[in-house]
Design an enzyme around this catalytic site. Structure first.
Site, PDB file in Angstrom:
ATOM      1  CG  MET A  98      23.906  73.684   3.484  1.00  0.00           C
ATOM      2  SD  MET A  98      23.056  72.301   4.270  1.00  0.00           S
ATOM      3  CE  MET A  98      22.762  71.288   2.839  1.00  0.00           C
ATOM      4  CG  HIS A 117      21.010  64.485   8.043  1.00  0.00           C
ATOM      5  ND1 HIS A 117      21.759  65.115   7.079  1.00  0.00           N
ATOM      6  CD2 HIS A 117      20.631  63.277   7.522  1.00  0.00           C
ATOM      7  CE1 HIS A 117      21.844  64.320   6.017  1.00  0.00           C
ATOM      8  NE2 HIS A 117      21.168  63.212   6.263  1.00  0.00           N
TER       9      HIS A 117
HETATM   10  C1  GRF Z   1      17.127  71.449   6.832  1.00  0.00           C
HETATM   11  O1  GRF Z   1      16.339  70.619   6.064  1.00  0.00           O
HETATM   12  C2  GRF Z   1      18.155  70.654   7.602  1.00  0.00           C
HETATM   13  O2  GRF Z   1      17.724  69.378   7.932  1.00  0.00           O
HETATM   14  C3  GRF Z   1      19.296  70.577   6.618  1.00  0.00           C
HETATM   15  O3  GRF Z   1      19.293  71.814   5.951  1.00  0.00           O
HETATM   16  C4  GRF Z   1      17.981  72.359   5.968  1.00  0.00           C
HETATM   17  C5  GRF Z   1      18.055  73.750   6.504  1.00  0.00           C
HETATM   18  O4  GRF Z   1      16.844  74.449   6.376  1.00  0.00           O
HETATM   19  N1  GRF Z   1      20.535  70.262   7.298  1.00  0.00           N
HETATM   20  P1  GRF Z   1      16.678  75.908   7.022  1.00  0.00           P
HETATM   21  O5  GRF Z   1      17.779  76.797   6.433  1.00  0.00           O
HETATM   22  O6  GRF Z   1      16.775  75.778   8.502  1.00  0.00           O
HETATM   23  O7  GRF Z   1      15.328  76.375   6.574  1.00  0.00           O
END
Ligand code: GRF
Length: 202
Positions: A98, A117
């Protein structure tokens, strides 16, 4: 692409960057790890990201690169790129990482950084993509896997899939519907990268 940084022997060594739960990392572990690709390192910017435990459970080296431990983002990114490269990674997959990556990081892995994304890019880049889509009254949602460039979710689109949710109101409900798409598309994008790399190396 890979010819600039050398084409490794299969399985292709990849690294995954995470910040949160790690369900996309889990999909990569379940579907491509030990097959087409080898996850050789997992890095996070969040010290207690649950995703790190998923890597540890597979004896995969982990490291935390918190922004606050470095004078600036570029220095942090250079340290992280060094660590990933030393572990042999030649494709970097952002699976819920993030933070933005600086250009210096991207230059270390030319055209070899991918992100997943939760929107149909170019619509709704950045944070809170699902909330943005709901606020605009969208009835169709989706997932995009794309190359990472210096912009916010602006890199070339690799794979995209949509789902119609005409009655969706709650972001959590949309995310639940998008999860299976993410967990299918991200491993597929890794497979594509590896097969293209092997074609180039042949
Ligand atoms: C996902 O929804 C992805 O699209 C976004 O962040 C989230 C990560 O989820 N970039 P996780 O940590 O893989 O469960």
């Amino acid at each position: 692409m890979s010819d600039q940084i050398g084409s490794p022997e299969p399985p292709f060594p990849i690294a995954v960057l995470v910040s949160g739960t790690g369900t996309n990392l889990q999909a990569l572990l379940d579907i491509v790890h030990g097959r087409e690709a080898e996850i050789v390192a997992v890095a996070s910017n969040v010290v207690d990201a649950p995703a790190l435990g998923r890597a540890v459970a597979h004896d995969i080296p982990t490291a935390v690169f918190s922004r606050s431990d470095y004078p600036n983002r570029q220095t942090r990114d250079e340290a992280m790129a060094d660590w990933l490269y030393e572990h042999g990674a030649r494709l970097i997959v952002l699976a819920g990482f993030m933070e933005l990556l600086s250009e210096r990081f991207l230059e270390r892995f030319p055209r070899a950084v991918k992100n997943v994304h939760p929107s149909l890019l170019p619509d709704y880049p950045g944070m809170h993509a699902i909330e943005q889509a709901l606020d605009h009254g969208e009835k169709r949602f989706g997932v995009t896997v794309h190359y990472v460039d210096a912009g916010v979710d602006t890199g070339e689109i690799i794979l995209q899939e949509s789902v119609d949710l005409p009655f969706a109101k709650d972001p959590g409900e949309v995310l639940e519907a998008l999860r299976p798409l993410e967990h299918r598309l991200l491993p597929e994008a890794v497979r594509l990268f590896v097969s293209q790399d092997q074609l180039i190396a042949a």
